[in-house]
Design a protein around this motif. Structure first.
Motif, PDB file in Angstrom:
ATOM      1  N   VAL A  68      12.690   7.943  -4.010  1.00 38.23           N
ATOM      2  CA  VAL A  68      11.809   7.353  -3.281  1.00 38.23           C
ATOM      3  C   VAL A  68      10.088   7.267  -3.505  1.00 38.23           C
ATOM      4  O   VAL A  68       9.555   6.168  -3.535  1.00 38.23           O
ATOM      5  CB  VAL A  68      12.232   7.791  -1.740  1.00 38.23           C
ATOM      6  N   VAL A  69       9.665   8.485  -3.814  1.00 41.58           N
ATOM      7  CA  VAL A  69       8.499   8.524  -4.076  1.00 41.58           C
ATOM      8  C   VAL A  69       8.074   7.908  -5.593  1.00 41.58           C
ATOM      9  O   VAL A  69       7.052   7.095  -5.391  1.00 41.58           O
ATOM     10  CB  VAL A  69       8.063  10.084  -4.158  1.00 41.58           C
ATOM     11  N   LEU A  70       8.835   8.072  -6.381  1.00 41.05           N
ATOM     12  CA  LEU A  70       8.367   7.104  -7.816  1.00 41.05           C
ATOM     13  C   LEU A  70       8.608   5.757  -7.378  1.00 41.05           C
ATOM     14  O   LEU A  70       7.694   4.835  -7.990  1.00 41.05           O
ATOM     15  CB  LEU A  70       9.540   7.472  -8.673  1.00 41.05           C
ATOM     16  N   GLY A  71       9.727   5.123  -6.621  1.00 41.12           N
ATOM     17  CA  GLY A  71       9.764   3.821  -6.308  1.00 41.12           C
ATOM     18  C   GLY A  71       8.491   3.181  -5.491  1.00 41.12           C
ATOM     19  O   GLY A  71       7.851   2.189  -5.947  1.00 41.12           O
ATOM     20  N   PHE A  72       7.896   4.002  -4.544  1.00 43.44           N
ATOM     21  CA  PHE A  72       6.935   3.531  -3.700  1.00 43.44           C
ATOM     22  C   PHE A  72       5.614   3.715  -4.661  1.00 43.44           C
ATOM     23  O   PHE A  72       4.698   2.634  -4.506  1.00 43.44           O
ATOM     24  CB  PHE A  72       6.992   4.433  -2.343  1.00 43.44           C
TER      25      PHE A  72
ATOM     26  N   MET B  96      14.030   2.051  -2.683  1.00 42.27           N
ATOM     27  CA  MET B  96      12.693   1.818  -2.408  1.00 42.27           C
ATOM     28  C   MET B  96      12.408   0.564  -2.970  1.00 42.27           C
ATOM     29  O   MET B  96      11.475  -0.070  -2.395  1.00 42.27           O
ATOM     30  CB  MET B  96      11.846   3.056  -2.830  1.00 42.27           C
ATOM     31  N   SER B  97      12.812   0.190  -4.183  1.00 45.44           N
ATOM     32  CA  SER B  97      12.616  -1.002  -4.978  1.00 45.44           C
ATOM     33  C   SER B  97      13.140  -2.027  -3.985  1.00 45.44           C
ATOM     34  O   SER B  97      12.347  -3.157  -3.928  1.00 45.44           O
ATOM     35  CB  SER B  97      13.109  -1.029  -6.285  1.00 45.44           C
ATOM     36  N   TRP B  98      14.103  -2.071  -3.595  1.00 48.09           N
ATOM     37  CA  TRP B  98      14.674  -3.140  -2.739  1.00 48.09           C
ATOM     38  C   TRP B  98      13.863  -3.420  -1.554  1.00 48.09           C
ATOM     39  O   TRP B  98      13.365  -4.582  -1.141  1.00 48.09           O
ATOM     40  CB  TRP B  98      15.900  -2.887  -2.359  1.00 48.09           C
ATOM     41  N   VAL B  99      13.517  -2.285  -0.813  1.00 43.54           N
ATOM     42  CA  VAL B  99      12.646  -2.338   0.407  1.00 43.54           C
ATOM     43  C   VAL B  99      10.998  -3.010   0.048  1.00 43.54           C
ATOM     44  O   VAL B  99      10.329  -3.873   0.637  1.00 43.54           O
ATOM     45  CB  VAL B  99      12.369  -1.041   1.100  1.00 43.54           C
ATOM     46  N   SER B 100      10.365  -2.295  -1.088  1.00 45.47           N
ATOM     47  CA  SER B 100       9.169  -2.532  -1.426  1.00 45.47           C
ATOM     48  C   SER B 100       8.894  -3.948  -2.199  1.00 45.47           C
ATOM     49  O   SER B 100       7.745  -4.426  -1.979  1.00 45.47           O
ATOM     50  CB  SER B 100       8.368  -1.274  -2.111  1.00 45.47           C
TER      51      SER B 100
ATOM     52  N   ASP C 253      11.515  -6.358  -3.156  1.00 49.75           N
ATOM     53  CA  ASP C 253      12.782  -7.121  -3.232  1.00 49.75           C
ATOM     54  C   ASP C 253      13.273  -7.174  -4.503  1.00 49.75           C
ATOM     55  O   ASP C 253      14.056  -8.281  -5.064  1.00 49.75           O
ATOM     56  CB  ASP C 253      12.133  -8.548  -2.972  1.00 49.75           C
ATOM     57  N   VAL C 254      13.787  -6.007  -5.180  1.00 45.64           N
ATOM     58  CA  VAL C 254      14.413  -6.000  -6.444  1.00 45.64           C
ATOM     59  C   VAL C 254      15.799  -5.572  -5.790  1.00 45.64           C
ATOM     60  O   VAL C 254      15.991  -4.347  -5.610  1.00 45.64           O
ATOM     61  CB  VAL C 254      13.920  -4.789  -7.314  1.00 45.64           C
ATOM     62  N   ASN C 255      16.595  -6.565  -5.976  1.00 46.27           N
ATOM     63  CA  ASN C 255      17.926  -6.053  -5.260  1.00 46.27           C
ATOM     64  C   ASN C 255      18.768  -5.236  -6.100  1.00 46.27           C
ATOM     65  O   ASN C 255      18.382  -4.973  -7.286  1.00 46.27           O
ATOM     66  CB  ASN C 255      18.819  -7.471  -4.966  1.00 46.27           C
ATOM     67  N   PRO C 256      19.647  -4.594  -5.559  1.00 50.54           N
ATOM     68  CA  PRO C 256      20.371  -3.481  -6.415  1.00 50.54           C
ATOM     69  C   PRO C 256      21.164  -4.055  -7.418  1.00 50.54           C
ATOM     70  O   PRO C 256      21.133  -3.384  -8.519  1.00 50.54           O
ATOM     71  CB  PRO C 256      21.488  -2.890  -5.367  1.00 50.54           C
ATOM     72  N   GLY C 257      21.660  -5.256  -7.428  1.00 55.46           N
ATOM     73  CA  GLY C 257      22.072  -5.940  -8.937  1.00 55.46           C
ATOM     74  C   GLY C 257      21.424  -5.997  -9.899  1.00 55.46           C
ATOM     75  O   GLY C 257      21.501  -5.632 -10.815  1.00 55.46           O
ATOM     76  N   MET C 258      19.895  -6.518  -9.605  1.00 52.36           N
ATOM     77  CA  MET C 258      18.853  -6.674 -10.598  1.00 52.36           C
ATOM     78  C   MET C 258      18.396  -5.108 -11.140  1.00 52.36           C
ATOM     79  O   MET C 258      18.340  -5.027 -12.264  1.00 52.36           O
ATOM     80  CB  MET C 258      17.779  -7.271 -10.183  1.00 52.36           C
ATOM     81  N   PHE C 259      18.561  -4.198 -10.073  1.00 48.93           N
ATOM     82  CA  PHE C 259      18.093  -2.794 -10.498  1.00 48.93           C
ATOM     83  C   PHE C 259      19.294  -2.302 -11.381  1.00 48.93           C
ATOM     84  O   PHE C 259      18.751  -1.824 -12.681  1.00 48.93           O
ATOM     85  CB  PHE C 259      18.135  -1.933  -9.262  1.00 48.93           C
TER      86      PHE C 259
END
Length: 376
Positions: free
Chosen positions: A183-187, A288-292, A294-300
């Motif tokens: 979470v911290v790395l994503g934010f 966190m990437s999805w929340v911040s 909009d990188v959806n899980p599929g793209m991730f």
């Protein structure tokens, strides 16, 4: 029944000398009443006689008082004689002989070169500890090699118990740690990469950071603080209670009985815990990437699969057995250095955690340099 009187002490000058008259029963039960009088008796004469003629009863407590008085006067330069103690002389001499000598310690010097002496002293102690640790590592490796060659010598009950304590019981805290790191790395990654319009590269940032470094490193640090301290405390308590001496008396090798199962449990479970930390770290980063961003899980998952090589996972997993060996050996070595008191157990447990974490970080730095030189 005869009632013995409480003791009394008085000092009288006589023919150029001081006579310390002691009367009454010099028994342990009366020490509280007479101890202050003995401590304050300080005749100025150089010749002192301690008269015990009027002492009808005498035990080890009274003998200790007389012995301490005589020793104190002799240290002050007086010549002391004991009179009227024919029946008590043997006990008095026995107590005097058994009383340990208290040697006053000189205060440390605080000269200009004292810090140089302290540095040298600490270097010598550090070198001795390093040699002892290397020797202990060798004994542990021999024990591990022995059970690899002869698996029937593995103590399965002890091994499974330690695997549960080290591994399964640690899964919740490791999973939570990995998730929060992701979470911290994503934010933080999102905050920085947005400045350059490169938000999509947050997947590579999280993947490489977690798989290659942070996942296994932080797992090892938590295990060093959690399991390493437990190893030192448990084995150190056995050292205090002389259980290790009892093992040696029975012909058992404490290293193979106590150390090898613990180190082997760490060697098995730390890579698994590191893998759990990686999974939850990636999950936290993806969330966190999805929340911040909009990188959806599929793209991730797609970018993770296409751009993150398996070598990054392997680099992290290769470190795990070495971290496990360092944590286990340091923790058990510190336990074997305990010196007979619960205070020593606490100090050694603290040293175990500090040294274990320090060596894990230092070893991780060496691995980073090594893999960088290999171009991995």
């Amino acid at each position: 029944m005869t009632v013995l009187g409480a003791p009394d002490l008085r000092v009288e000058p006589q023919d150029g000398r001081a006579v310390v008259h002691v009367s009454g029963a010099l028994l342990t039960a009366y020490l509280a009443d007479i101890e202050a009088a003995f401590a304050q008796a300080a005749p100025a004469e150089k010749h002192v006689q301690i008269d015990l003629t009027d002492v009808p009863a005498f035990d080890t407590g009274g003998a200790w008082l007389v012995s301490q008085l005589r020793r104190r006067l002799q240290q002050g330069g007086a010549e002391v004689q004991i009179a009227g103690a024919v029946d008590h002389l043997a006990l008095l001499e026995t107590v005097t002989t058994a009383t340990p000598e208290v040697t006053p310690q000189d205060l440390p010097e605080h000269g200009r070169l004292e810090w140089v002496a302290n540095i040298g002293r600490n270097l010598v102690f550090g070198w001795q500890d390093a040699l002892s640790l290397v020797s202990f590592l060798g004994q542990t490796l021999v024990g591990l090699a022995d059970i690899i060659v002869r698996p029937h010598k593995v103590r399965w009950a002890s091994l499974v118990t330690h695997m549960q304590d080290v591994g399964f019981n640690a899964v919740p805290i490791i999973a939570l740690m990995g998730f929060l790191i992701g979470v911290v790395l994503g934010f933080q990654g999102a905050s920085q990469l947005q400045q350059f319009g490169a938000e999509v590269f947050v997947v590579e940032l999280i993947g490489i950071s977690v798989l290659r470094e942070l996942g296994i490193l932080l797992t090892a640090i938590i295990v060093a603080g959690r399991s390493g301290s437990a190893f030192t405390a448990s084995v150190g308590s056995m050292k205090v209670q002389q259980e290790i001496d009892a093992m040696q008396t029975l012909g058992l090798d404490p290293v193979r009985v106590l150390v090898v199962p613990r180190v082997l449990a760490l060697l098995i479970m730390l890579p698994l815990l590191g893998f759990v930390a990686n999974l939850f770290g990636l999950f936290g980063g993806a969330l966190m990437s999805w929340v911040s961003l909009d990188v959806n899980p599929g793209m991730f998952v797609t970018r993770l699969h296409d751009n993150i090589a398996v070598k990054h996972l392997l680099v992290g997993m290769v470190k795990a057995p070495f971290f496990a060996l360092v944590i286990g050996v340091v923790a058990c070595w510190q336990a074997f250095q305990v010196q007979g008191s619960s205070t020593s157990v606490g100090k050694r447990t603290t040293s175990s955690v500090v040294q274990g974490i320090f060596l894990v970080i230092a070893l991780d730095a060496l691995f980073s340099i090594f893999f960088a030189q290999l171009g991995v």
